[in-house]
Design an enzyme around this catalytic site. Structure first.
Site, mmCIF file in Angstrom:
data_model
loop_
_atom_site.group_PDB
_atom_site.id
_atom_site.type_symbol
_atom_site.label_atom_id
_atom_site.label_comp_id
_atom_site.label_asym_id
_atom_site.label_seq_id
_atom_site.Cartn_x
_atom_site.Cartn_y
_atom_site.Cartn_z
ATOM 1 N N HIS A 306 -43.341 30.734 -55.371
ATOM 2 C CA HIS A 306 -43.259 31.895 -54.488
ATOM 3 C C HIS A 306 -44.344 31.808 -53.434
ATOM 4 O O HIS A 306 -45.443 31.317 -53.727
ATOM 5 C CB HIS A 306 -43.425 33.197 -55.296
ATOM 6 C CG HIS A 306 -42.921 34.390 -54.573
ATOM 7 N ND1 HIS A 306 -43.693 35.076 -53.667
ATOM 8 C CD2 HIS A 306 -41.710 34.990 -54.583
ATOM 9 C CE1 HIS A 306 -42.975 36.061 -53.170
ATOM 10 N NE2 HIS A 306 -41.770 36.035 -53.705
ATOM 11 N N ASP A 363 -35.719 35.291 -59.572
ATOM 12 C CA ASP A 363 -34.378 34.704 -59.612
ATOM 13 C C ASP A 363 -34.141 33.790 -60.806
ATOM 14 O O ASP A 363 -33.019 33.330 -61.012
ATOM 15 C CB ASP A 363 -34.128 33.898 -58.327
ATOM 16 C CG ASP A 363 -34.071 34.807 -57.122
ATOM 17 O OD1 ASP A 363 -33.466 35.880 -57.244
ATOM 18 O OD2 ASP A 363 -34.645 34.459 -56.087
HETATM 19 N N1 CMC Z 1 -40.054 23.068 -57.233
HETATM 20 C C1 CMC Z 1 -40.845 22.012 -56.973
HETATM 21 N N2 CMC Z 1 -41.892 22.042 -56.124
HETATM 22 C C2 CMC Z 1 -42.133 23.201 -55.488
HETATM 23 C C3 CMC Z 1 -41.344 24.360 -55.699
HETATM 24 C C4 CMC Z 1 -40.276 24.253 -56.609
HETATM 25 N N3 CMC Z 1 -39.494 25.318 -56.836
HETATM 26 N N4 CMC Z 1 -41.805 25.361 -54.930
HETATM 27 C C5 CMC Z 1 -42.847 24.861 -54.255
HETATM 28 N N5 CMC Z 1 -43.057 23.569 -54.588
HETATM 29 C C6 CMC Z 1 -44.131 22.697 -54.100
HETATM 30 C C7 CMC Z 1 -43.823 22.221 -52.679
HETATM 31 O O1 CMC Z 1 -43.151 20.993 -52.667
HETATM 32 C C8 CMC Z 1 -45.210 22.117 -52.090
HETATM 33 O O2 CMC Z 1 -45.783 20.900 -52.512
HETATM 34 P P1 CMC Z 1 -46.816 20.113 -51.538
HETATM 35 O O3 CMC Z 1 -47.979 21.036 -51.345
HETATM 36 O O4 CMC Z 1 -47.157 18.877 -52.321
HETATM 37 O O5 CMC Z 1 -46.080 19.839 -50.274
HETATM 38 C C9 CMC Z 1 -45.986 23.249 -52.769
HETATM 39 O O6 CMC Z 1 -45.306 23.495 -54.005
HETATM 40 C C10 CMC Z 1 -46.026 24.533 -51.935
HETATM 41 O O7 CMC Z 1 -44.691 24.859 -51.602
HETATM 42 P P2 CMC Z 1 -44.240 25.424 -50.171
HETATM 43 O O8 CMC Z 1 -42.804 25.088 -49.942
HETATM 44 O O9 CMC Z 1 -45.236 25.015 -49.143
HETATM 45 O O10 CMC Z 1 -44.416 26.969 -50.445
HETATM 46 P P3 CMC Z 1 -43.721 28.136 -49.665
HETATM 47 O O11 CMC Z 1 -44.571 29.320 -49.871
HETATM 48 O O12 CMC Z 1 -43.427 27.747 -48.266
HETATM 49 O O13 CMC Z 1 -42.301 28.301 -50.423
HETATM 50 C C11 CMC Z 1 -40.614 29.042 -51.889
HETATM 51 C C12 CMC Z 1 -42.033 29.279 -51.349
HETATM 52 C C13 CMC Z 1 -40.185 30.242 -52.721
HETATM 53 C C14 CMC Z 1 -39.627 28.922 -50.697
HETATM 54 C C15 CMC Z 1 -40.606 27.750 -52.738
HETATM 55 O O14 CMC Z 1 -41.458 27.905 -53.853
HETATM 56 C C16 CMC Z 1 -39.184 27.371 -53.201
HETATM 57 O O15 CMC Z 1 -38.456 26.734 -52.440
HETATM 58 N N6 CMC Z 1 -38.790 27.778 -54.446
HETATM 59 C C17 CMC Z 1 -37.435 27.546 -54.925
HETATM 60 C C18 CMC Z 1 -36.495 28.565 -54.329
HETATM 61 C C19 CMC Z 1 -36.680 29.934 -54.953
HETATM 62 O O16 CMC Z 1 -36.728 30.079 -56.170
HETATM 63 N N7 CMC Z 1 -36.728 30.968 -54.091
HETATM 64 C C20 CMC Z 1 -36.797 32.364 -54.527
HETATM 65 C C21 CMC Z 1 -38.098 33.013 -54.154
HETATM 66 S S1 CMC Z 1 -38.329 34.609 -54.949
HETATM 67 C C22 CMC Z 1 -37.049 35.631 -54.403
HETATM 68 C C23 CMC Z 1 -36.923 35.759 -52.926
HETATM 69 O O17 CMC Z 1 -37.899 35.816 -52.199
HETATM 70 O O18 CMC Z 1 -35.795 35.869 -52.462
#
Ligand code: CMC
Length: 428
Positions: A306, A363
């Protein structure tokens, strides 16, 4: 405002920027005069360090895993209140007194029906249309049906639009489902609860009486409450940005629905269940964990991680408990729940997930519950949209009433071609 400031020094000069405290949480640096004084923009793709507005609705402490609506912890609301109570709280700022709650519930129940002509509108969609495509279209189309609540300068019209949106979303979502399975649309029944009515319009048929199962109703109520609002997330910011131009509330909420649809946001509940089904058996988990950690593989563990929570999402805890309750009540033993439990345990002990502070989010378990209740996977995000509508309209109302509100208009770091002269086609 305090008299604290943050000094900024560059080769061009020195400037002081005021610090503004919130009631709790980080202070913000007020950079409104930054461009005028320095001739520079700030750069923050994804808004990771930017507060886009002041808000008194929802507070998240991502480090501690705390979520408060108007000061009340989400787990207390999920345990003790009704969705109508939480809706009133989000829109009006305080928990309602008994009489206020009765009046609010009565008002919402009087707006649950849709203009009859909207059922014709549904028939324009293909039967296999995704419910979120239908939701975007139908909610946007409400502005063509309810002209008497689109003047955003009139507080009374804004409140009527708020009531209409909260009241009509269950009807709209249930009709999207009924259309996909070819069953007749069910009219609302105002003698049952908001959640009971939604279940009835979704799973009931005109030929039979529909008994609402209290355990399912309670689970649905919790799911709605857990999704009701979540600060300045992507879809809420979309609603605010759309509304900042003066667009009508129905158009703004349609924009929010479109944003919510993406798999990184509301679409993650659908994606998480699909992923758990694909994993299928606990012995396949290590392969998926390895893929999630592989930089060259776009796969991510859906329902994990998140932007704000760097701890267990407090909504995920309630969701997990609800999943156990619902499956027990329905006498279902779902291997998907076993896979989810096992996956969570493995991920929480894995260095990659520990280091990056990736925990289950709202989720991760919601799909297991919705699947057990009988919703097809495509409906999951539509249910999220239904529940989040109250947060969207509360935030939209707050924005319109804010004297500091301006049209949202970010700037950019331009990296394209510099000025050059047009070249005739034959000479390129
Ligand atoms: N699985 C594997 N690696 C992950 C995941 C994951 N679910 N989420 C983040 N990471 C890693 C990502 O690759 C990155 O690694 P690095 O620093 O080495 O590049 C690090 O963790 C930080 O991730 P980010 O993408 O920079 O973080 P963000 O804040 O931009 O993204 C997120 C947040 C929710 C989009 C992401 O965690 C994700 O894609 N999760 C899966 C989708 C999901 O479950 N979304 C629902 C969110 S809660 C409900 C809502 O808001 O609707």
């Amino acid at each position: 405002m305090t008299d604290k400031t943050m000094a900024m020094t560059s080769s061009e000069g020195n400037w002081d920027y005021p610090l503004i405290p919130g009631s709790v949480g980080p202070e913000v640096v007020d950079i409104r005069k930054f461009y005028g004084q320095t001739g520079m923009f700030t750069y923050d793709p994804g808004f990771t360090s930017t507060a886009s507005c002041q808000s008194a609705i929802t507070y998240i402490d991502g480090e501690k895993g705390i979520l408060l609506h108007r000061g009340y912890p989400i787990d207390q609301l999920a345990e003790n209140s009704t969705f109508m109570e939480v809706s009133y709280l989000l829109v009006h700022g305080e928990l309602p007194k008994a009489k206020e709650l009765d009046q609010f519930t009565y008002t919402i129940s009087r707006h649950t029906m849709l203009h009859e002509q909207l059922s014709t509108f549904y028939r324009g969609f293909r039967r296999d249309a995704h419910p979120m495509a239908i939701m975007c279209g139908v909610v946007g189309a409400l502005s063509a049906f309810y002209h008497d609540s689109t003047d955003i300068t009139d507080p009374e019209q804004r409140m009527i639009a708020t009531h209409r949106l909260i009241a009509k979303m269950p009807t709209i979502a249930a009709m999207a489902y009924k259309y996909s399975v070819g069953q007749p649309f069910m009219y609302p029944d105002n003698s049952v609860s908001y959640t009971g009515n939604f279940l009835r319009m979704t799973f009931g048929v005109p030929a039979e009486a529909y008994e609402v199962n209290p355990v399912i109703e309670r689970a649905m109520r919790r799911i709605f409450i857990l999704h009701a609002d979540h600060e300045q997330n992507a879809s809420t910011s979309t609603v605010r940005l759309a509304g900042s131009s003066g667009a009508n509330p129905f158009a703004c909420i349609a924009a929010g629905i479109a944003c919510l649809w993406g798999p990184a946001h509301g679409g993650a509940n659908e994606a998480a269940l699909n992923m758990l089904r694909e994993i299928a058996r606990p012995e396949n988990i290590p392969e998926y964990i390895a893929r999630a950690k592989d930089k060259d593989d776009p796969f991510r563990l859906m329902g994990f991680g998140h932007r704000v929570y760097k701890n267990y999402d407090p909504r995920a805890k309630v969701m997990q408990q609800t999943a156990e309750e619902v499956l027990k009540e329905l006498g279902i033993s779902d291997p998907v729940l076993d896979t989810a439990r096992e996956l969570e345990q493995i991920a929480l002990k894995d260095d990659y997930f520990i280091e990056k502070k990736l925990y289950p989010n709202v989720d991760f378990y919601s799909g297991v519950i919705l699947n057990a209740i009988g919703f097809p996977t495509e409906m999951f995000t539509a249910l999220f949209a239904l529940a989040r509508t109250v947060g969207w309209v509360a935030q939209w109302n707050e924005m319109i009433s804010d004297p500091e509100q301006k049209i949202g208009r970010p700037r950019q770091l331009y990296v394209g071609a510099t000025q050059r002269d047009y070249v005739e086609v034959g000479e390129r």
